[in-house]
Scaffold this motif. Structure first.
Motif, PDB file in Angstrom:
ATOM      1  N   VAL A 161     -10.333   0.792 -10.189  1.00 24.29           N
ATOM      2  CA  VAL A 161      -9.227  -0.148 -10.338  1.00 24.29           C
ATOM      3  C   VAL A 161      -9.649  -1.530  -9.854  1.00 24.29           C
ATOM      4  CG1 VAL A 161      -8.266   0.389  -8.061  1.00 24.29           C
ATOM      5  CG2 VAL A 161      -6.758  -0.507  -9.841  1.00 24.29           C
ATOM      6  N   GLY A 162      -9.112  -2.564 -10.491  1.00 22.48           N
ATOM      7  CA  GLY A 162      -9.320  -3.935 -10.037  1.00 22.48           C
ATOM      8  C   GLY A 162      -8.653  -4.157  -8.699  1.00 22.48           C
ATOM      9  N   VAL A 163      -9.285  -4.964  -7.849  1.00 19.45           N
ATOM     10  CA  VAL A 163      -8.761  -5.188  -6.495  1.00 19.45           C
ATOM     11  C   VAL A 163      -8.346  -6.642  -6.334  1.00 19.45           C
ATOM     12  CG1 VAL A 163      -9.210  -4.996  -4.030  1.00 19.45           C
ATOM     13  CG2 VAL A 163     -10.294  -3.398  -5.621  1.00 19.45           C
ATOM     14  N   GLY A 164      -7.069  -6.847  -6.002  1.00 15.41           N
ATOM     15  CA  GLY A 164      -6.538  -8.173  -5.721  1.00 15.41           C
ATOM     16  C   GLY A 164      -5.918  -8.181  -4.334  1.00 15.41           C
ATOM     17  N   THR A 165      -4.649  -7.826  -4.254  1.00 16.07           N
ATOM     18  CA  THR A 165      -4.024  -7.706  -2.932  1.00 16.07           C
ATOM     19  C   THR A 165      -4.541  -6.482  -2.194  1.00 16.07           C
ATOM     20  OG1 THR A 165      -2.164  -6.340  -3.696  1.00 16.07           O
ATOM     21  CG2 THR A 165      -1.898  -8.742  -3.827  1.00 16.07           C
ATOM     22  N   GLY A 166      -5.005  -5.480  -2.934  1.00 15.97           N
ATOM     23  CA  GLY A 166      -5.561  -4.278  -2.320  1.00 15.97           C
ATOM     24  C   GLY A 166      -4.592  -3.131  -2.169  1.00 15.97           C
ATOM     25  N   GLY A 167      -3.323  -3.360  -2.467  1.00 21.63           N
ATOM     26  CA  GLY A 167      -2.334  -2.312  -2.284  1.00 21.63           C
ATOM     27  C   GLY A 167      -2.555  -1.110  -3.176  1.00 21.63           C
ATOM     28  N   THR A 168      -2.880  -1.342  -4.442  1.00 21.10           N
ATOM     29  CA  THR A 168      -3.043  -0.233  -5.384  1.00 21.10           C
ATOM     30  C   THR A 168      -4.225   0.640  -4.987  1.00 21.10           C
ATOM     31  OG1 THR A 168      -2.156  -1.620  -7.165  1.00 21.10           O
ATOM     32  CG2 THR A 168      -3.292   0.395  -7.807  1.00 21.10           C
ATOM     33  N   ILE A 169      -5.403   0.015  -4.795  1.00 26.59           N
ATOM     34  CA  ILE A 169      -6.589   0.820  -4.479  1.00 26.59           C
ATOM     35  C   ILE A 169      -6.440   1.541  -3.145  1.00 26.59           C
ATOM     36  CG2 ILE A 169      -7.923  -1.052  -3.373  1.00 26.59           C
ATOM     37  CD1 ILE A 169     -10.399   0.151  -4.855  1.00 26.59           C
ATOM     38  N   SER A 170      -5.872   0.883  -2.148  1.00 28.47           N
ATOM     39  CA  SER A 170      -5.778   1.488  -0.820  1.00 28.47           C
ATOM     40  C   SER A 170      -4.744   2.610  -0.776  1.00 28.47           C
ATOM     41  CB  SER A 170      -5.450   0.420   0.227  1.00 28.47           C
ATOM     42  OG  SER A 170      -6.458  -0.567   0.258  1.00 28.47           O
ATOM     43  N   GLY A 171      -3.583   2.373  -1.407  1.00 25.81           N
ATOM     44  CA  GLY A 171      -2.541   3.402  -1.401  1.00 25.81           C
ATOM     45  C   GLY A 171      -2.940   4.640  -2.184  1.00 25.81           C
ATOM     46  N   VAL A 172      -3.490   4.426  -3.384  1.00 23.46           N
ATOM     47  CA  VAL A 172      -3.929   5.557  -4.210  1.00 23.46           C
ATOM     48  C   VAL A 172      -5.089   6.280  -3.525  1.00 23.46           C
ATOM     49  CG1 VAL A 172      -4.992   6.211  -6.415  1.00 23.46           C
ATOM     50  CG2 VAL A 172      -3.121   4.544  -6.375  1.00 23.46           C
TER      51      VAL A 172
ATOM     52  N   THR B 133       0.832  -1.207   0.000  1.00 22.00           N
ATOM     53  CA  THR B 133       0.000   0.000   0.000  1.00 22.00           C
ATOM     54  C   THR B 133       0.866   1.256   0.000  1.00 22.00           C
ATOM     55  OG1 THR B 133      -1.860  -1.082   1.110  1.00 22.00           O
ATOM     56  CG2 THR B 133      -1.691   1.305   1.345  1.00 22.00           C
ATOM     57  N   ALA B 134       1.927   1.227   0.784  1.00 15.68           N
ATOM     58  CA  ALA B 134       2.792   2.410   0.899  1.00 15.68           C
ATOM     59  C   ALA B 134       3.379   2.826  -0.446  1.00 15.68           C
ATOM     60  CB  ALA B 134       3.913   2.131   1.904  1.00 15.68           C
ATOM     61  N   ALA B 135       3.728   1.859  -1.285  1.00 12.53           N
ATOM     62  CA  ALA B 135       4.305   2.175  -2.595  1.00 12.53           C
ATOM     63  C   ALA B 135       3.352   3.025  -3.423  1.00 12.53           C
ATOM     64  CB  ALA B 135       4.645   0.887  -3.341  1.00 12.53           C
ATOM     65  N   HIS B 136       2.070   2.698  -3.371  1.00 11.99           N
ATOM     66  CA  HIS B 136       1.092   3.430  -4.183  1.00 11.99           C
ATOM     67  C   HIS B 136       0.693   4.750  -3.533  1.00 11.99           C
ATOM     68  CE1 HIS B 136       0.909   0.086  -6.901  1.00 11.99           C
ATOM     69  NE2 HIS B 136       0.753  -0.726  -5.872  1.00 11.99           N
TER      70      HIS B 136
END
Length: 453
Positions: free
Chosen positions: A178-189, A154-157
């Motif tokens: 955005v598509g949600v898998g691990t959740g890092g992209t949606i949560s970080g952004v 999450t931090a990366a995004h």
């Protein structure tokens, strides 16, 4: 001179591209954040390197160590780039539903690939979650990444992807999809964008067979919702720690068929050659169009490259096998066109029942026409065969003619599916199609059902 010191320095700053044809019916500006421009061709490069660097910093990953991770392929590629540059070994544990291209690419960049079955519970010792953990316990000087619960994801995004999107839209973004898998992209952004403007709406794309949408709406983790699905890279049968549901305004689910079809449409109509989750994402945008106003700026993120799906969504045979190609099927010849070149399996009246059983087993079929020198004179059906066996255990050594049923009706190649359907009933399990030149093919209930879109 301008150059990157290594390939990792080229990660990020991916382009934003206006979508035109596919979004013609949407009253908003729709922009795609195309992450295939990262060196590993996916958004996962960002979090893979961040997770490695954070693990190095706190001592979880030591010099010369082995990185171990369960991945759908893209995180593995990002980890591979980091492992190569930084001098680590890499083991990727991947489920068997992932494309062959993904597995081949991981091996090409030096990863050891361990393949696990898809259709098992996460807690099953054969699952790619369990195998990843076990390998990490058994391998000296190893680090188990665990992208699902590793908050560096999450931090990366939050640190990279979110700020890029804000800057590229000059802060005018109103919706992020955005598509949600691990959740890092949606949560970080989402965390970054909502800190800048709490009114930005965050929509997750889920797939049927995944638990995210219902859990977000009800707080219920419904195991009845969990089943195998085709779409890669989104959806889960677990609740990763990286999915911050409090930051997500809603989910919409996209079918496997729509995800596959729209993946191809992105290439054909927008010239954007991206992967399976991108097809799901753009179909999700279309499903959400009533939420958008003319002045809105909608950003949809495309995760990875279409090159990883050339044997799947971009392969006509693969698509047709799953009923994803909308070929018009109206006549007998349409039903059998994909296998009309294969010979018709038959048995002769004087052959033994055991021969028919062998052919049913070998070719995995349920019905066989019976012939003699005059032509088609009967039929063998596995249901009738079973009934006969119950009555007489010595039936295998009897001639076919003693137990065969009526011959199947013969229709012409241009006979309508409606007419064929009327001929198939509890007393008659198939029809034969006359293809001319003495050639025939069989149509069964399975063929009729498979044609239903």
């Amino acid at each position: 001179m301008k150059y990157a010191k290594n390939i990792l320095e080229t990660i990020g700053n991916t382009p934003m591209v206006k979508l035109n044809k596919l979004t013609a019916g949407i009253d908003a500006l729709v922009l795609a954040k195309v992450e295939t421009f990262n060196p590993g061709n996916s958004v996962k490069d960002r979090m893979a390197v961040k997770m490695i660097e954070d693990a190095e910093a706190d001592g979880r990953l030591k010099p010369g160590g082995t990185i171990i991770e369960g991945t759908s392929g893209n995180t593995g590629m990002g980890l591979a780039l980091g492992a190569i540059v930084k001098g680590y070994k890499l083991v990727c544990v991947i489920s068997d539903k992932q494309s062959k291209e993904k597995m081949d690419i991981l091996r090409a960049v030096g990863a050891r690939v361990v393949v696990c079955p898809t259709d098992v519970e996460p807690t099953d010792p054969r699952s790619y979650y369990s195998v990843s953990k076990r390998l990490a316990q058994e391998t000296p000087n190893s680090w188990y990444v665990n992208q699902y619960d590793n908050l560096s994801n999450t931090a990366a995004h939050y640190e990279q992807t979110g700020p890029e999107i804000w800057e590229q839209t000059e802060g005018k973004i109103t919706h992020f999809v955005v598509g949600v898998g691990t959740g890092g992209t949606i949560s970080g952004v989402a965390k970054y964008l909502k800190e800048r403007n709490p009114d930005v709406k965050i929509w997750g794309i889920d797939t049927y067979g995944s638990v995210f949408k219902k859990y977000h709406e009800t707080g219920i983790f419904d195991e009845n919702e969990i089943y195998s699905y085709v779409t890669e890279g989104i959806g889960e049968d677990i609740l990763p720690k990286n999915v911050d549901f409090s930051l997500i305004d809603g989910f919409t689910k996209v079918t496997d068929k729509d995800a596959a079809v729209y993946t191809r449409r992105l290439a054909l109509e927008e010239g954007i050659f991206v992967g399976n989750s991108a097809g799901a994402a753009i179909k999700g945008v279309l499903q959400l169009k009533e939420h958008f106003k003319p002045e809105d700026v909608v950003v949809v993120l495309f995760h990875d490259s279409g090159s990883r799906y050339v044997g799947k969504m971009f392969n006509d045979d693969w698509m047709r096998e799953r009923g994803y190609l909308d070929d018009e099927i109206t006549k007998a010849e349409d039903l059998i066109k994909d296998h009309s070149d294969k010979p018709l399996i038959v048995v002769r009246t004087e052959e033994l029942v055991s021969h028919a059983i062998d052919r049913l087993r070998k070719y995995k079929i349920s019905q066989i026409p019976v012939i003699d020198v005059e032509g088609f004179v009967g039929s063998i059906d596995e249901t009738d065969l079973f009934r006969s066996y119950v009555e007489d255990k010595d039936i295998a050594e009897k001639p076919i003619k003693d137990i065969m049923g009526k011959p199947y009706p013969i229709v012409q190649a241009n006979t309508s599916i409606e007419e064929i359907s009327k001929l198939i009933n509890k007393d008659n399990q198939a029809v034969l199609v006359d293809l001319g030149d003495g050639r025939h093919h069989i149509i069964t209930k399975h063929d009729i059902i498979s044609s239903i879109k």
